[in-house]
Motif scaffolding. Structure first.
Motif, PDB file in Angstrom:
ATOM      1  N   THR A 150       0.846  -1.199   0.000  1.00 25.17           N
ATOM      2  CA  THR A 150       0.000   0.000   0.000  1.00 25.17           C
ATOM      3  C   THR A 150       0.881   1.247   0.000  1.00 25.17           C
ATOM      4  OG1 THR A 150      -1.770  -1.132   1.184  1.00 25.17           O
ATOM      5  CG2 THR A 150      -1.781   1.258   1.236  1.00 25.17           C
ATOM      6  N   THR A 151       0.661   2.133  -0.964  1.00 21.37           N
ATOM      7  CA  THR A 151       1.354   3.417  -1.004  1.00 21.37           C
ATOM      8  C   THR A 151       0.310   4.514  -1.155  1.00 21.37           C
ATOM      9  OG1 THR A 151       1.636   3.371  -3.413  1.00 21.37           O
ATOM     10  CG2 THR A 151       3.376   2.363  -2.080  1.00 21.37           C
ATOM     11  N   ASP A 152       0.780   5.758  -1.321  1.00 22.69           N
ATOM     12  CA  ASP A 152      -0.173   6.857  -1.399  1.00 22.69           C
ATOM     13  C   ASP A 152      -1.055   6.781  -2.646  1.00 22.69           C
ATOM     14  OD1 ASP A 152       2.213   7.300  -2.762  1.00 22.69           O
ATOM     15  OD2 ASP A 152       1.848   9.446  -2.929  1.00 22.69           O
ATOM     16  N   ASP A 153      -0.576   6.144  -3.716  1.00 21.89           N
ATOM     17  CA  ASP A 153      -1.397   6.079  -4.925  1.00 21.89           C
ATOM     18  C   ASP A 153      -1.782   4.654  -5.311  1.00 21.89           C
ATOM     19  OD1 ASP A 153       0.995   5.102  -5.853  1.00 21.89           O
ATOM     20  OD2 ASP A 153       1.017   6.313  -7.683  1.00 21.89           O
ATOM     21  N   TRP A 154      -1.436   3.673  -4.513  1.00 17.90           N
ATOM     22  CA  TRP A 154      -1.767   2.268  -4.786  1.00 17.90           C
ATOM     23  C   TRP A 154      -2.330   1.654  -3.506  1.00 17.90           C
ATOM     24  CZ3 TRP A 154      -2.855  -0.624  -8.715  1.00 17.90           C
ATOM     25  CH2 TRP A 154      -2.793  -2.017  -8.645  1.00 17.90           C
ATOM     26  N   THR A 155      -3.637   1.589  -3.445  1.00 19.87           N
ATOM     27  CA  THR A 155      -4.310   1.116  -2.241  1.00 19.87           C
ATOM     28  C   THR A 155      -4.888  -0.273  -2.461  1.00 19.87           C
ATOM     29  OG1 THR A 155      -6.450   2.043  -2.866  1.00 19.87           O
ATOM     30  CG2 THR A 155      -4.925   3.491  -1.676  1.00 19.87           C
ATOM     31  N   ASN A 156      -5.375  -0.855  -1.374  1.00 25.31           N
ATOM     32  CA  ASN A 156      -5.972  -2.179  -1.450  1.00 25.31           C
ATOM     33  C   ASN A 156      -7.165  -2.204  -2.404  1.00 25.31           C
ATOM     34  OD1 ASN A 156      -7.977  -4.405  -0.229  1.00 25.31           O
ATOM     35  ND2 ASN A 156      -5.880  -4.950   0.288  1.00 25.31           N
ATOM     36  N   ALA A 157      -7.902  -1.093  -2.483  1.00 27.24           N
ATOM     37  CA  ALA A 157      -9.065  -1.037  -3.373  1.00 27.24           C
ATOM     38  C   ALA A 157      -8.649  -1.232  -4.828  1.00 27.24           C
ATOM     39  CB  ALA A 157      -9.778   0.303  -3.196  1.00 27.24           C
TER      40      ALA A 157
ATOM     41  N   MET B 185      -3.895  -0.841  10.004  1.00 25.52           N
ATOM     42  CA  MET B 185      -4.224   0.534  10.377  1.00 25.52           C
ATOM     43  C   MET B 185      -2.974   1.278  10.834  1.00 25.52           C
ATOM     44  SD  MET B 185      -7.741   0.059  12.544  1.00 25.52           S
ATOM     45  CE  MET B 185      -9.300  -0.417  11.783  1.00 25.52           C
ATOM     46  N   ASP B 186      -2.163   0.614  11.625  1.00 24.92           N
ATOM     47  CA  ASP B 186      -0.936   1.228  12.128  1.00 24.92           C
ATOM     48  C   ASP B 186      -0.003   1.583  10.978  1.00 24.92           C
ATOM     49  OD1 ASP B 186       1.018   1.700  14.490  1.00 24.92           O
ATOM     50  OD2 ASP B 186       2.122   0.339  13.187  1.00 24.92           O
ATOM     51  N   LYS B 187       0.058   0.714   9.976  1.00 29.54           N
ATOM     52  CA  LYS B 187       0.928   0.967   8.820  1.00 29.54           C
ATOM     53  C   LYS B 187       0.447   2.177   8.020  1.00 29.54           C
ATOM     54  CE  LYS B 187       0.803  -1.655   5.121  1.00 29.54           C
ATOM     55  NZ  LYS B 187       0.921  -2.804   4.196  1.00 29.54           N
TER      56      LYS B 187
ATOM     57  N   THR C  48       4.927   5.817  11.588  1.00 30.07           N
ATOM     58  CA  THR C  48       5.727   5.694  10.370  1.00 30.07           C
ATOM     59  C   THR C  48       4.805   5.302   9.224  1.00 30.07           C
ATOM     60  OG1 THR C  48       6.232   3.366  10.856  1.00 30.07           O
ATOM     61  CG2 THR C  48       7.784   5.025  11.649  1.00 30.07           C
ATOM     62  N   PHE C  49       5.071   5.850   8.050  1.00 33.14           N
ATOM     63  CA  PHE C  49       4.208   5.582   6.910  1.00 33.14           C
ATOM     64  C   PHE C  49       4.998   5.841   5.635  1.00 33.14           C
ATOM     65  CE2 PHE C  49       3.510   9.734   8.809  1.00 33.14           C
ATOM     66  CZ  PHE C  49       3.885  10.583   7.787  1.00 33.14           C
ATOM     67  N   GLN C  50       4.465   5.304   4.513  1.00 30.58           N
ATOM     68  CA  GLN C  50       5.077   5.524   3.214  1.00 30.58           C
ATOM     69  C   GLN C  50       4.318   6.624   2.483  1.00 30.58           C
ATOM     70  OE1 GLN C  50       4.945   1.723   1.255  1.00 30.58           O
ATOM     71  NE2 GLN C  50       6.641   0.880   2.429  1.00 30.58           N
ATOM     72  N   GLY C  51       5.042   7.380   1.665  1.00 25.41           N
ATOM     73  CA  GLY C  51       4.366   8.387   0.851  1.00 25.41           C
ATOM     74  C   GLY C  51       4.050   9.652   1.621  1.00 25.41           C
ATOM     75  N   GLU C  52       2.975  10.325   1.188  1.00 22.30           N
ATOM     76  CA  GLU C  52       2.592  11.601   1.787  1.00 22.30           C
ATOM     77  C   GLU C  52       2.054  11.405   3.208  1.00 22.30           C
ATOM     78  OE1 GLU C  52       3.405  14.153   0.158  1.00 22.30           O
ATOM     79  OE2 GLU C  52       3.783  13.219  -1.777  1.00 22.30           O
TER      80      GLU C  52
ATOM     81  N   MET D  43      -3.769   7.826  13.929  1.00 18.87           N
ATOM     82  CA  MET D  43      -4.275   7.016  15.032  1.00 18.87           C
ATOM     83  C   MET D  43      -3.810   7.558  16.379  1.00 18.87           C
ATOM     84  SD  MET D  43      -3.848   3.082  13.711  1.00 18.87           S
ATOM     85  CE  MET D  43      -4.315   2.372  15.297  1.00 18.87           C
ATOM     86  N   TYR D  44      -2.572   8.054  16.419  1.00 19.44           N
ATOM     87  CA  TYR D  44      -1.962   8.400  17.697  1.00 19.44           C
ATOM     88  C   TYR D  44      -1.811   9.905  17.925  1.00 19.44           C
ATOM     89  CZ  TYR D  44      -0.527   3.570  16.839  1.00 19.44           C
ATOM     90  OH  TYR D  44      -0.525   2.236  16.533  1.00 19.44           O
ATOM     91  N   GLY D  45      -2.123  10.710  16.933  1.00 19.98           N
ATOM     92  CA  GLY D  45      -1.925  12.142  17.060  1.00 19.98           C
ATOM     93  C   GLY D  45      -3.060  12.838  17.788  1.00 19.98           C
ATOM     94  N   MET D  46      -2.951  14.150  17.858  1.00 21.11           N
ATOM     95  CA  MET D  46      -3.998  14.966  18.474  1.00 21.11           C
ATOM     96  C   MET D  46      -5.292  14.821  17.679  1.00 21.11           C
ATOM     97  SD  MET D  46      -2.624  16.682  21.085  1.00 21.11           S
ATOM     98  CE  MET D  46      -3.588  18.178  21.304  1.00 21.11           C
ATOM     99  N   TYR D  47      -6.410  14.845  18.382  1.00 22.81           N
ATOM    100  CA  TYR D  47      -7.708  14.791  17.705  1.00 22.81           C
ATOM    101  C   TYR D  47      -8.599  15.887  18.282  1.00 22.81           C
ATOM    102  CZ  TYR D  47     -12.160  13.308  15.847  1.00 22.81           C
ATOM    103  OH  TYR D  47     -13.366  13.287  15.186  1.00 22.81           O
TER     104      TYR D  47
END
Length: 593
Positions: free
Chosen positions: A69-76, A550-552, A557-561, A567-571
């Motif tokens: 999964t990347t920013d332009d290639w998703t599971n969908a 979800m964590d990925k 840490t994440f790939q792309g933009e 999940m863990y940031g301010m809300y």
């Protein structure tokens, strides 16, 4: 919410946003890499010329770019073609991911789906060992790694034109470039069309299966026209690229949409993009009921649900709101809910109620765990935990991790009765105890247990308890070392004074020691996902894989933009909603026998 005027979103995030009609936002511009390209890319199916129609595909060799999964290639997008032609598997004895690999393995004679299939390396290896034919068409079938010659966008085309496979799921632009650069004879290949027919590649009339939109600028409806004009002016402004890079790291050109539209109206322009986000469900449902205990948590949970769906995370979650955190623990125990994210101080009660941990949220560095210690002044008369009898104590909270860790330790340092309640045990051991946040709702307390208030703005529980000890009100404080070591001052002079003062404390060990050894009463994860002890191992595994995905996508840490959801940031300007706010969190699987 009016705190910002505009932002940049990936098309998947636009789908999630469109689920909330209460937000009045409009799409103003697309951020195109090439001005004249109306879409980011089109997906096509290329087959060898001997394939006559869609019914000839079964039993052939499949070339797939990979499940990464990347920013332009998703599971969908990754699964769109196979979901069109293969009946969904719903074997209750397999996870949803394994059901997918089973259906692919049964449908195709062989395939090359190189790269990771699962975010969990153990599960990935297990699946590849079980469904070997899905790596059989790769250049290195045994490894089936991301480094394989046939992995990725170019790899899937090479797999086809090297005759390792008969059918490929690829981007149209990549196909045209590959055929031209490699001098491939178009006479040997066809487009497979969604209606089941084929069309020769040489006709230059591709059959597009699904189209990917560009990232888009969205704005509050009140300022949408101004934002559109501003974005258009960036092209002529020599400093415009600075703003584009501040917004997001897109090397692109802003292009106005034909009209200012709501996200849903804008997205339906792109063939089959919206349908790609539809998930046919299994019966009985495999959805995960996630318990939350406040409106803020429920709102964040809903955003997590929508974001996870559009990025293809399975199974989907359903947010179940209860009146309190205690009610959520009970809901998980009685299986009204599947999971609940418990705080460290709730884990003891969770265990007593028969709940088991599925995963722990833990920091990447050991010194960022919750590390509970008994601390005293450097010159204190107290030399070990055994000397605490009759002293005065400062606690960070009633029945929190510090309190519970001391009560557990008390059994080893006291010869008194262990049959009394924890409050009676603490009251009988210390002459006085000061407890942060103690209130009438905690029930009737012994007369020598006093509430401790946080006097300064922004002071945390650990800091308040530590100051209680340093000021002399108490002789010992039970605190998280991370909480007191992480204190910062307002200016450099104050900071130097603080560092000097912090050196004046030490931790107590069970026995007296002559060194500066740091002794802990206990350590704890930042939080843990708990579930009923009756939950099957298969269900636990499926939920673990869901959380890992979800964590990925939305974790630290994440790939792309940068993802639009965290999940863990301010809300909503609040920290530690559902999950704790920390900079370096990973999910650790808990093995249950």
């Amino acid at each position: 919410m009016g705190k910002a005027d505009f932002t940049v979103l990936e098309p998947e995030d636009l789908v999630a946003t469109s689920a909330y009609n209460e937000y009045k936002i409009l799409v103003t511009n697309e951020l195109r890499l090439f001005r004249d390209d109306k879409q980011r890319y089109d997906m096509v199916v290329i087959v060898h010329k001997d394939v006559g129609n869609v019914w000839d595909v079964k039993g052939k060799r499949f070339c797939h770019p990979g499940l990464d999964t990347t920013d332009d290639w998703t599971n969908a997008f990754s699964t769109y073609f196979e979901k069109w032609i293969i009946t969904k598997e719903c074997d209750p004895q397999k996870t949803l991911l394994e059901n997918r690999m089973t259906s692919l393995s049964n449908f195709f004679e062989a395939a090359c789906i190189a790269g990771p299939w699962s975010a969990d390396t153990t599960n990935d290896s297990k699946l590849k060992s079980k469904y070997r034919n899905l790596c059989a068409a790769c250049d290195n079938p045994v490894g089936c790694y991301s480094s394989d010659k046939y992995h990725g966008r170019e790899g899937a085309l090479l797999c086809l034109t090297d005759n390792a496979g008969d059918i490929a799921w690829v981007r149209l632009s990549d196909t045209l470039k590959h055929f031209k650069d490699q001098g491939i004879n178009k006479e040997d290949y066809k487009y497979l069309c969604p209606d089941g027919t084929t069309r020769p590649v040489k006709f230059d009339k591709p059959c597009v299966w699904i189209t990917k939109p560009w990232p888009a600028v969205i704005a509050r409806s009140e300022v949408a026209v101004k934002v559109e004009k501003m974005m258009n002016s960036l092209i002529k402004n020599r400093l415009g690229w600075v703003l584009l890079q501040i917004m997001e790291n897109y090397h692109s050109t802003p292009v106005s949409t034909s009209t200012l539209e709501k996200p849903m109206d804008y997205l339906i322009r792109f063939p089959r993009f919206m349908s790609a986000n539809y998930r046919s469900s299994c019966h009985p449902s495999r959805r995960v009921k996630w318990c939350v205990s406040s409106n803020l948590e429920e709102n964040k949970c809903r955003w997590l649900r929508e974001a996870s769906i559009v990025y293809g995370v399975e199974p989907a979650i359903a947010c179940i709101q209860e009146l309190s955190r205690e009610s959520c623990l009970k809901a998980a125990t009685t299986e009204r809910a599947d999971i609940f994210v418990a705080r460290p101080e709730e884990l003891l009660d969770a265990r007593r109620m028969g709940l088991k941990m599925v995963v722990q949220a833990v920091p990447r560095r050991n010194n960022e765990f919750i590390r509970i210690a008994a601390v005293v002044k450097q010159d204190s008369w107290i030399k070990s935990l055994k000397d605490l009898k009759g002293a005065k104590a400062c606690f960070t909270g009633f029945r929190d991790v510090g309190w519970n860790s001391f009560v557990a330790t008390l059994k080893n340092i006291s010869c008194g009765s262990t049959h009394c309640s924890d409050t009676e045990a603490v009251a009988g051991f210390f002459t006085e105890s000061f407890i942060v946040g103690l209130s009438d709702s905690d029930g009737q307390m012994p007369c020598n247990l006093y509430p401790l208030t946080k006097q300064a703005n922004g002071v945390g529980d650990d800091t308040a308890a530590f100051e209680c000890m340093m000021s002399g009100r108490g002789d010992v404080a039970f605190v998280d070392l991370k909480g007191i070591d992480g204190k910062t001052a307002q200016n450099r002079a104050a900071q130097q004074d603080e560092v000097s003062r912090m050196k004046q404390y030490r931790t107590l060990c069970f026995n007296e020691v002559d060194t500066n050894e740091v002794c802990l009463l206990t350590w704890a994860p930042l939080s843990a996902v708990v579930a009923s002890e009756n939950m099957t191992g298969l269900r636990r595994e499926e939920i673990y894989l869901m959380l890992l995905e979800m964590d990925k996508l939305f974790g630290v840490t994440f790939q792309g933009e940068t993802p639009a959801f965290s999940m863990y940031g301010m809300y909503d300007s609040n920290s530690s909603i559902i999950f704790p706010v920390r900079e370096n969190i990973i999910l650790m699987k808990i093995l249950v026998k």
